[in-house]
Design a protein around this motif. Structure first.
Motif, PDB file in Angstrom:
ATOM      1  N   TRP A  25       4.141   5.635  -5.459  1.00 34.82           N
ATOM      2  CA  TRP A  25       4.208   5.597  -6.918  1.00 34.82           C
ATOM      3  C   TRP A  25       3.186   6.564  -7.514  1.00 34.82           C
ATOM      4  O   TRP A  25       3.478   7.293  -8.457  1.00 34.82           O
ATOM      5  CB  TRP A  25       3.961   4.176  -7.397  1.00 34.82           C
ATOM      6  CG  TRP A  25       4.042   3.974  -8.869  1.00 34.82           C
ATOM      7  CD1 TRP A  25       5.011   4.442  -9.706  1.00 34.82           C
ATOM      8  CD2 TRP A  25       3.137   3.243  -9.684  1.00 34.82           C
ATOM      9  NE1 TRP A  25       4.754   4.032 -10.984  1.00 34.82           N
ATOM     10  CE2 TRP A  25       3.616   3.296 -11.008  1.00 34.82           C
ATOM     11  CE3 TRP A  25       1.976   2.533  -9.415  1.00 34.82           C
ATOM     12  CZ2 TRP A  25       2.955   2.669 -12.052  1.00 34.82           C
ATOM     13  CZ3 TRP A  25       1.329   1.900 -10.460  1.00 34.82           C
ATOM     14  CH2 TRP A  25       1.825   1.982 -11.761  1.00 34.82           C
ATOM     15  N   GLY A  26       2.003   6.613  -6.939  1.00 37.23           N
ATOM     16  CA  GLY A  26       0.968   7.518  -7.435  1.00 37.23           C
ATOM     17  C   GLY A  26       1.291   8.979  -7.157  1.00 37.23           C
ATOM     18  O   GLY A  26       0.967   9.858  -7.951  1.00 37.23           O
ATOM     19  N   CYS A  27       1.952   9.251  -6.049  1.00 31.37           N
ATOM     20  CA  CYS A  27       2.278  10.638  -5.689  1.00 31.37           C
ATOM     21  C   CYS A  27       3.457  11.192  -6.475  1.00 31.37           C
ATOM     22  O   CYS A  27       3.603  12.401  -6.583  1.00 31.37           O
ATOM     23  CB  CYS A  27       2.591  10.729  -4.201  1.00 31.37           C
ATOM     24  SG  CYS A  27       1.148  10.489  -3.167  1.00 31.37           S
ATOM     25  N   THR A  28       4.296  10.325  -7.027  1.00 31.25           N
ATOM     26  CA  THR A  28       5.470  10.811  -7.741  1.00 31.25           C
ATOM     27  C   THR A  28       5.165  11.186  -9.179  1.00 31.25           C
ATOM     28  O   THR A  28       6.015  11.764  -9.848  1.00 31.25           O
ATOM     29  CB  THR A  28       6.595   9.763  -7.742  1.00 31.25           C
ATOM     30  OG1 THR A  28       6.105   8.566  -8.335  1.00 31.25           O
ATOM     31  CG2 THR A  28       7.092   9.497  -6.343  1.00 31.25           C
ATOM     32  N   GLY A  29       4.003  10.859  -9.682  1.00 27.51           N
ATOM     33  CA  GLY A  29       3.646  11.215 -11.043  1.00 27.51           C
ATOM     34  C   GLY A  29       4.288  10.310 -12.083  1.00 27.51           C
ATOM     35  O   GLY A  29       4.459  10.719 -13.222  1.00 27.51           O
ATOM     36  N   LEU A  30       4.634   9.109 -11.705  1.00 27.45           N
ATOM     37  CA  LEU A  30       5.249   8.186 -12.648  1.00 27.45           C
ATOM     38  C   LEU A  30       4.230   7.436 -13.491  1.00 27.45           C
ATOM     39  O   LEU A  30       4.599   6.573 -14.263  1.00 27.45           O
ATOM     40  CB  LEU A  30       6.123   7.166 -11.892  1.00 27.45           C
ATOM     41  CG  LEU A  30       7.347   7.749 -11.206  1.00 27.45           C
ATOM     42  CD1 LEU A  30       8.085   6.658 -10.445  1.00 27.45           C
ATOM     43  CD2 LEU A  30       8.280   8.383 -12.219  1.00 27.45           C
ATOM     44  N   THR A  31       2.983   7.773 -13.368  1.00 24.67           N
ATOM     45  CA  THR A  31       1.970   7.120 -14.180  1.00 24.67           C
ATOM     46  C   THR A  31       2.078   7.621 -15.610  1.00 24.67           C
ATOM     47  O   THR A  31       2.314   8.793 -15.866  1.00 24.67           O
ATOM     48  CB  THR A  31       0.557   7.391 -13.640  1.00 24.67           C
ATOM     49  OG1 THR A  31       0.370   8.796 -13.571  1.00 24.67           O
ATOM     50  CG2 THR A  31       0.386   6.780 -12.262  1.00 24.67           C
ATOM     51  N   ASN A  32       1.898   6.750 -16.560  1.00 25.08           N
ATOM     52  CA  ASN A  32       2.061   7.073 -17.972  1.00 25.08           C
ATOM     53  C   ASN A  32       0.677   7.185 -18.605  1.00 25.08           C
ATOM     54  O   ASN A  32       0.008   6.194 -18.810  1.00 25.08           O
ATOM     55  CB  ASN A  32       2.884   5.981 -18.653  1.00 25.08           C
ATOM     56  CG  ASN A  32       3.186   6.311 -20.098  1.00 25.08           C
ATOM     57  OD1 ASN A  32       2.942   7.422 -20.539  1.00 25.08           O
ATOM     58  ND2 ASN A  32       3.715   5.345 -20.822  1.00 25.08           N
ATOM     59  N   THR A  33       0.242   8.386 -18.901  1.00 25.50           N
ATOM     60  CA  THR A  33      -1.096   8.577 -19.470  1.00 25.50           C
ATOM     61  C   THR A  33      -1.057   9.084 -20.903  1.00 25.50           C
ATOM     62  O   THR A  33      -2.090   9.258 -21.518  1.00 25.50           O
ATOM     63  CB  THR A  33      -1.904   9.573 -18.623  1.00 25.50           C
ATOM     64  OG1 THR A  33      -1.202  10.814 -18.586  1.00 25.50           O
ATOM     65  CG2 THR A  33      -2.116   9.054 -17.213  1.00 25.50           C
ATOM     66  N   SER A  34       0.127   9.327 -21.455  1.00 24.81           N
ATOM     67  CA  SER A  34       0.179   9.939 -22.784  1.00 24.81           C
ATOM     68  C   SER A  34       0.944   9.095 -23.797  1.00 24.81           C
ATOM     69  O   SER A  34       1.605   9.634 -24.666  1.00 24.81           O
ATOM     70  CB  SER A  34       0.825  11.324 -22.677  1.00 24.81           C
ATOM     71  OG  SER A  34       2.158  11.179 -22.238  1.00 24.81           O
ATOM     72  N   GLY A  35       0.871   7.792 -23.680  1.00 30.44           N
ATOM     73  CA  GLY A  35       1.564   6.954 -24.653  1.00 30.44           C
ATOM     74  C   GLY A  35       2.845   6.377 -24.093  1.00 30.44           C
ATOM     75  O   GLY A  35       3.080   6.386 -22.896  1.00 30.44           O
ATOM     76  N   GLY A  80       0.818  -1.211   0.000  1.00 28.51           N
ATOM     77  CA  GLY A  80       0.000   0.000   0.000  1.00 28.51           C
ATOM     78  C   GLY A  80       0.847   1.255   0.000  1.00 28.51           C
ATOM     79  O   GLY A  80       0.561   2.209  -0.722  1.00 28.51           O
ATOM     80  N   LEU A  81       1.911   1.255   0.795  1.00 28.32           N
ATOM     81  CA  LEU A  81       2.807   2.412   0.816  1.00 28.32           C
ATOM     82  C   LEU A  81       3.526   2.586  -0.516  1.00 28.32           C
ATOM     83  O   LEU A  81       3.705   3.711  -0.988  1.00 28.32           O
ATOM     84  CB  LEU A  81       3.828   2.258   1.944  1.00 28.32           C
ATOM     85  CG  LEU A  81       3.283   2.396   3.361  1.00 28.32           C
ATOM     86  CD1 LEU A  81       4.357   2.045   4.384  1.00 28.32           C
ATOM     87  CD2 LEU A  81       2.756   3.791   3.593  1.00 28.32           C
ATOM     88  N   ALA A  82       3.921   1.481  -1.135  1.00 32.79           N
ATOM     89  CA  ALA A  82       4.610   1.561  -2.422  1.00 32.79           C
ATOM     90  C   ALA A  82       3.678   2.123  -3.499  1.00 32.79           C
ATOM     91  O   ALA A  82       4.082   2.984  -4.290  1.00 32.79           O
ATOM     92  CB  ALA A  82       5.123   0.188  -2.828  1.00 32.79           C
ATOM     93  N   PHE A  83       2.440   1.657  -3.541  1.00 29.74           N
ATOM     94  CA  PHE A  83       1.497   2.168  -4.535  1.00 29.74           C
ATOM     95  C   PHE A  83       1.167   3.632  -4.275  1.00 29.74           C
ATOM     96  O   PHE A  83       1.012   4.416  -5.217  1.00 29.74           O
ATOM     97  CB  PHE A  83       0.220   1.331  -4.566  1.00 29.74           C
ATOM     98  CG  PHE A  83       0.376   0.052  -5.327  1.00 29.74           C
ATOM     99  CD1 PHE A  83       0.669   0.052  -6.673  1.00 29.74           C
ATOM    100  CD2 PHE A  83       0.227  -1.165  -4.690  1.00 29.74           C
ATOM    101  CE1 PHE A  83       0.812  -1.126  -7.382  1.00 29.74           C
ATOM    102  CE2 PHE A  83       0.369  -2.352  -5.389  1.00 29.74           C
ATOM    103  CZ  PHE A  83       0.664  -2.337  -6.734  1.00 29.74           C
TER     104      PHE A  83
END
Length: 61
Positions: free
Chosen positions: A38-48, A32-35
């Protein structure tokens, strides 16, 4: 007067959690802490794909 005379049942001592339960709780908390991190760092890829460069705009004539 004992505890059974006044209607209260004596409390049983709690059994300690097993090693497997402790391990599962620790893994769940760490995941839970890792997710969350990960979500707070902005490493999610939403643009390809991350390797594609941004599209170049055509030059104005």
């Amino acid at each position: 007067m004992s505890s059974t005379e006044d209607g209260n049942e004596p409390k049983r001592p709690r059994e300690p959690l097993s090693t497997d339960v402790k391990r599962a709780v620790i893994i769940a908390v760490l995941a839970g802490l890792a997710f969350a991190a990960w979500g707070c760092t902005g490493l999610t890829n939403t643009s390809g794909s991350p390797s594609s460069p941004p599209a170049a705009e055509p030059a104005a004539p």
